[in-house]
Design a protein around this motif. Structure first.
Motif, PDB file in Angstrom:
ATOM      1  N   UNK A 299      92.511 118.977 -35.967  1.00  0.00           N
ATOM      2  CA  UNK A 299      92.458 118.465 -34.599  1.00  0.00           C
ATOM      3  C   UNK A 299      93.796 117.862 -34.199  1.00  0.00           C
ATOM      4  N   UNK A 300      94.421 117.135 -35.100  1.00  0.00           N
ATOM      5  CA  UNK A 300      95.698 116.512 -34.800  1.00  0.00           C
ATOM      6  C   UNK A 300      96.768 117.548 -34.499  1.00  0.00           C
ATOM      7  N   UNK A 301      96.786 118.634 -35.273  1.00  0.00           N
ATOM      8  CA  UNK A 301      97.826 119.641 -35.094  1.00  0.00           C
ATOM      9  C   UNK A 301      97.532 120.681 -34.052  1.00  0.00           C
ATOM     10  N   UNK A 302      96.228 120.956 -33.790  1.00  0.00           N
ATOM     11  CA  UNK A 302      95.894 122.084 -32.926  1.00  0.00           C
ATOM     12  C   UNK A 302      94.946 121.726 -31.790  1.00  0.00           C
ATOM     13  N   UNK A 303      94.671 120.426 -31.572  1.00  0.00           N
ATOM     14  CA  UNK A 303      93.889 120.005 -30.420  1.00  0.00           C
ATOM     15  C   UNK A 303      92.397 120.224 -30.570  1.00  0.00           C
ATOM     16  N   UNK A 304      91.659 119.890 -29.513  1.00  0.00           N
ATOM     17  CA  UNK A 304      90.206 120.045 -29.486  1.00  0.00           C
ATOM     18  C   UNK A 304      89.868 121.225 -28.585  1.00  0.00           C
ATOM     19  N   UNK A 305      89.783 122.399 -29.178  1.00  0.00           N
ATOM     20  CA  UNK A 305      89.510 123.616 -28.416  1.00  0.00           C
ATOM     21  C   UNK A 305      88.611 124.522 -29.236  1.00  0.00           C
TER      22      UNK A 305
END
Length: 373
Positions: A344-350
């Motif tokens: 989540x930190x590196x690639x977001x919430x998607x």
């Protein structure tokens, strides 16, 4: 290639020139900056308020760690690294409360590192808009539940997680470090050694969650999904071995008081539900295959690794081998939150991180339910 890269003819992680940096700076929205700061402050206030209400004495294992701190000899050979740490702190005159505060502070530091983590990409260095999308969910989950579980309750696991993450994030951001390779390698090895030394079981589980995606990323080709089957089979075998050799019968050395069955609701939440959630993740990558950077394979590979873990849990559960090891299974699965936090930190919430969002949310809710209800 981004517009910035086209203008400057920069490929990969090469250093941006002054003009490009000014262009990127203009893209930052001051209002968004202010909103991000406001969200951080609100969550920090909420987090601090709950910590004030929840005194240390009311936390699980508070008395157990107090006993261990005052008689580290009792740890014997099982937790040699942790015993050594406690003896050192006692030698320099650190009190038990100060020790807990130090561990708590380390948890906060790790959360800040994870919130600022941005993985190495072959094109843009950072997608600024994704920082806000991960902040709203992330700050509440990490700054409260994550810290509460691993840095106020499960202290041994928390210290082990800290050092492993320090080394692991260094590997993910390899080209960003302006130091000699041998020095960076030594730093990573020291972090991993300390992690394993403090709590070997935590290190081994995190190794199973985090290292297959990292090691297989360079071999995996998303264009035709080459290597996916081999990767998946290797992960399934690895998890089956871990559960049958490491978890089965673990109460014999962890303590008879930890004998417990796995709650059916918890069983479905850590096995069948993640398998169903993985389907949209797989469909997303199939649809976006030509626009996915190699660095963005990590969330997919992590999700696939957890699907392998879920299948091993199903086999383990229905075989009857882990009938008394429900508590141990839960402890293994909750460590998936660490990998989910990195995703989540590196690639977001998607959509491509649907698995990570589910894991960290599910683990957090179950932990809070256990702690408060």
């Amino acid at each position: 290639m981004s517009a910035v890269d086209k203008r400057t003819n920069i490929r990969g992680p090469a250093k941006l020139d002054a003009s490009s940096r000014r262009t990127r700076a203009r893209l930052r929205d001051p209002a968004l900056d202010g909103l991000i700061i406001l969200v951080r402050l609100v969550f920090i206030v909420i987090f601090t308020y709950f910590l004030i209400l929840l005194t240390n004495e009311r936390l699980p294992d508070y008395e157990s760690y107090l006993f261990l701190y005052n008689s580290s000899y009792e740890l014997g050979g099982r937790y040699t690294g942790f015993a050594f740490l406690l003896e050192f702190l006692q030698y320099i005159g650190v009190s038990y409360e100060a020790f807990r505060f130090i561990v708590f502070s380390l948890g906060i530091i790790l959360c800040v590192i994870l919130l600022r983590f941005n993985p190495s990409r072959s094109e843009n260095e950072k997608i600024y808009s994704s920082y806000f999308s991960k902040s709203s969910l992330f700050l509440l989950a990490l700054m409260f539940v994550f810290v509460l579980e691993f840095y106020l309750v499960r202290l041994r696991a928390g210290i082990s997680i800290l050092f492993l993450c320090l080394g692991y994030i260094t590997l993910l951001n390899g080209h960003k470090f302006r130091v000699r390779n041998w020095l960076a390698s030594a730093y990573v090895l020291i972090c991993f050694f300390v992690s394993a030394f403090v709590h070997t079981q935590t290190f081994m589980v995190l190794f199973a969650f985090l290292f297959p995606p990292l090691l297989w990323k360079k071999r995996f080709l998303l264009r035709n999904f080459s290597g996916a089957s081999a990767y998946f089979i290797i992960c399934v075998v690895m998890w089956i071995v871990l559960y049958w050799k490491g978890v089965s019968g673990s109460t014999s050395f962890r303590g008879e008081h930890l004998i417990s069955e796995l709650n059916p609701v918890r069983f479905f939440s850590i096995s069948f539900f993640p398998i169903l959630i993985w389907i949209p993740v797989w469909l997303w990558y199939r649809k976006k295959v030509r626009r996915v950077d190699r660095a963005d394979y990590f969330p997919y590979l992590y999700a696939l690794n957890y699907v392998a873990c879920a299948i091993a849990i199903v086999l383990f559960y229905f075989s009857g081998a882990g009938a008394d090891d429900g508590e141990a299974i839960v402890r293994v699965v909750t460590l998936s939150s660490v990998g989910a936090a990195i995703c989540i930190s590196g690639w977001g919430t998607n959509i491509k991180n649907a698995m990570a969002v589910y894991l960290i949310s599910s683990n957090s809710l179950f932990f809070l339910n256990t702690l408060y209800f």
